[in-house]
Design a protein around this motif. Sequence first.
Motif, PDB file in Angstrom:
ATOM      1  N   LEU A   1       0.817  -1.208   0.000  1.00 33.00           N
ATOM      2  CA  LEU A   1       0.000   0.000   0.000  1.00 33.00           C
ATOM      3  C   LEU A   1       0.854   1.263   0.000  1.00 33.00           C
ATOM      4  O   LEU A   1       0.519   2.240  -0.665  1.00 33.00           O
ATOM      5  N   SER A   2       1.972   1.250   0.737  1.00 28.44           N
ATOM      6  CA  SER A   2       2.823   2.443   0.757  1.00 28.44           C
ATOM      7  C   SER A   2       3.512   2.627  -0.599  1.00 28.44           C
ATOM      8  O   SER A   2       3.675   3.754  -1.065  1.00 28.44           O
ATOM      9  N   ALA A   3       3.913   1.531  -1.249  1.00 31.07           N
ATOM     10  CA  ALA A   3       4.546   1.646  -2.563  1.00 31.07           C
ATOM     11  C   ALA A   3       3.547   2.114  -3.612  1.00 31.07           C
ATOM     12  O   ALA A   3       3.884   2.928  -4.481  1.00 31.07           O
ATOM     13  N   SER A   4       2.309   1.656  -3.531  1.00 28.95           N
ATOM     14  CA  SER A   4       1.319   2.074  -4.524  1.00 28.95           C
ATOM     15  C   SER A   4       0.920   3.527  -4.326  1.00 28.95           C
ATOM     16  O   SER A   4       0.598   4.218  -5.288  1.00 28.95           O
ATOM     17  N   SER A   5       0.955   4.019  -3.080  1.00 30.56           N
ATOM     18  CA  SER A   5       0.620   5.433  -2.874  1.00 30.56           C
ATOM     19  C   SER A   5       1.722   6.334  -3.432  1.00 30.56           C
ATOM     20  O   SER A   5       1.437   7.406  -3.974  1.00 30.56           O
ATOM     21  N   VAL A   6       2.987   5.921  -3.326  1.00 32.96           N
ATOM     22  CA  VAL A   6       4.089   6.693  -3.907  1.00 32.96           C
ATOM     23  C   VAL A   6       3.970   6.697  -5.426  1.00 32.96           C
ATOM     24  O   VAL A   6       4.163   7.723  -6.082  1.00 32.96           O
ATOM     25  N   ARG A   7       3.626   5.564  -5.998  1.00 28.09           N
ATOM     26  CA  ARG A   7       3.457   5.457  -7.447  1.00 28.09           C
ATOM     27  C   ARG A   7       2.301   6.346  -7.929  1.00 28.09           C
ATOM     28  O   ARG A   7       2.397   7.036  -8.944  1.00 28.09           O
ATOM     29  N   ALA A   8       1.207   6.337  -7.187  1.00 25.45           N
ATOM     30  CA  ALA A   8       0.055   7.166  -7.553  1.00 25.45           C
ATOM     31  C   ALA A   8       0.403   8.644  -7.425  1.00 25.45           C
ATOM     32  O   ALA A   8      -0.032   9.461  -8.235  1.00 25.45           O
ATOM     33  N   LEU A   9       1.200   9.004  -6.430  1.00 26.65           N
ATOM     34  CA  LEU A   9       1.610  10.395  -6.251  1.00 26.65           C
ATOM     35  C   LEU A   9       2.459  10.860  -7.425  1.00 26.65           C
ATOM     36  O   LEU A   9       2.290  11.973  -7.932  1.00 26.65           O
ATOM     37  N   SER A  10       3.367   9.995  -7.903  1.00 25.66           N
ATOM     38  CA  SER A  10       4.214  10.375  -9.034  1.00 25.66           C
ATOM     39  C   SER A  10       3.445  10.383 -10.360  1.00 25.66           C
ATOM     40  O   SER A  10       3.714  11.207 -11.223  1.00 25.66           O
ATOM     41  N   ASP A  11       2.462   9.481 -10.521  1.00 29.44           N
ATOM     42  CA  ASP A  11       1.713   9.404 -11.782  1.00 29.44           C
ATOM     43  C   ASP A  11       0.559  10.398 -11.847  1.00 29.44           C
ATOM     44  O   ASP A  11       0.342  11.041 -12.869  1.00 29.44           O
ATOM     45  N   TYR A  12      -0.201  10.530 -10.765  1.00 32.42           N
ATOM     46  CA  TYR A  12      -1.429  11.315 -10.804  1.00 32.42           C
ATOM     47  C   TYR A  12      -1.389  12.570  -9.944  1.00 32.42           C
ATOM     48  O   TYR A  12      -2.332  13.346  -9.955  1.00 32.42           O
ATOM     49  N   GLY A  13      -0.348  12.746  -9.162  1.00 29.94           N
ATOM     50  CA  GLY A  13      -0.235  13.940  -8.318  1.00 29.94           C
ATOM     51  C   GLY A  13      -1.029  13.859  -7.031  1.00 29.94           C
ATOM     52  O   GLY A  13      -1.085  14.815  -6.274  1.00 29.94           O
TER      53      GLY A  13
END
Length: 72
Positions: A58-70
């Motif tokens: 979950l923490s890795a996917s939130s970082v990925r979402a932050l970089s992709d979608y802001g």
Amino acid sequence: MTAISPRLPLSRFARQNPLTRLGMRLVAQRKTLPRTPAYLVVCATVGVLNIVGLVMILSASSVRALSDYGSA
């Protein structure tokens, strides 16, 4: 190969087959095995590792979402 008709109850079949009667008697007499402390330690370890793994994903996917979608 024999097939049991869905209309025949299992108890009727069990009365006719001595191996099935023996199996049903053994299942009825089966006692549960005691839980050893090692078993409990293994179950607790598996549970903790599952929770840690979910937090990591979950923490890795939130970082990925932050970089992709802001937005996390």
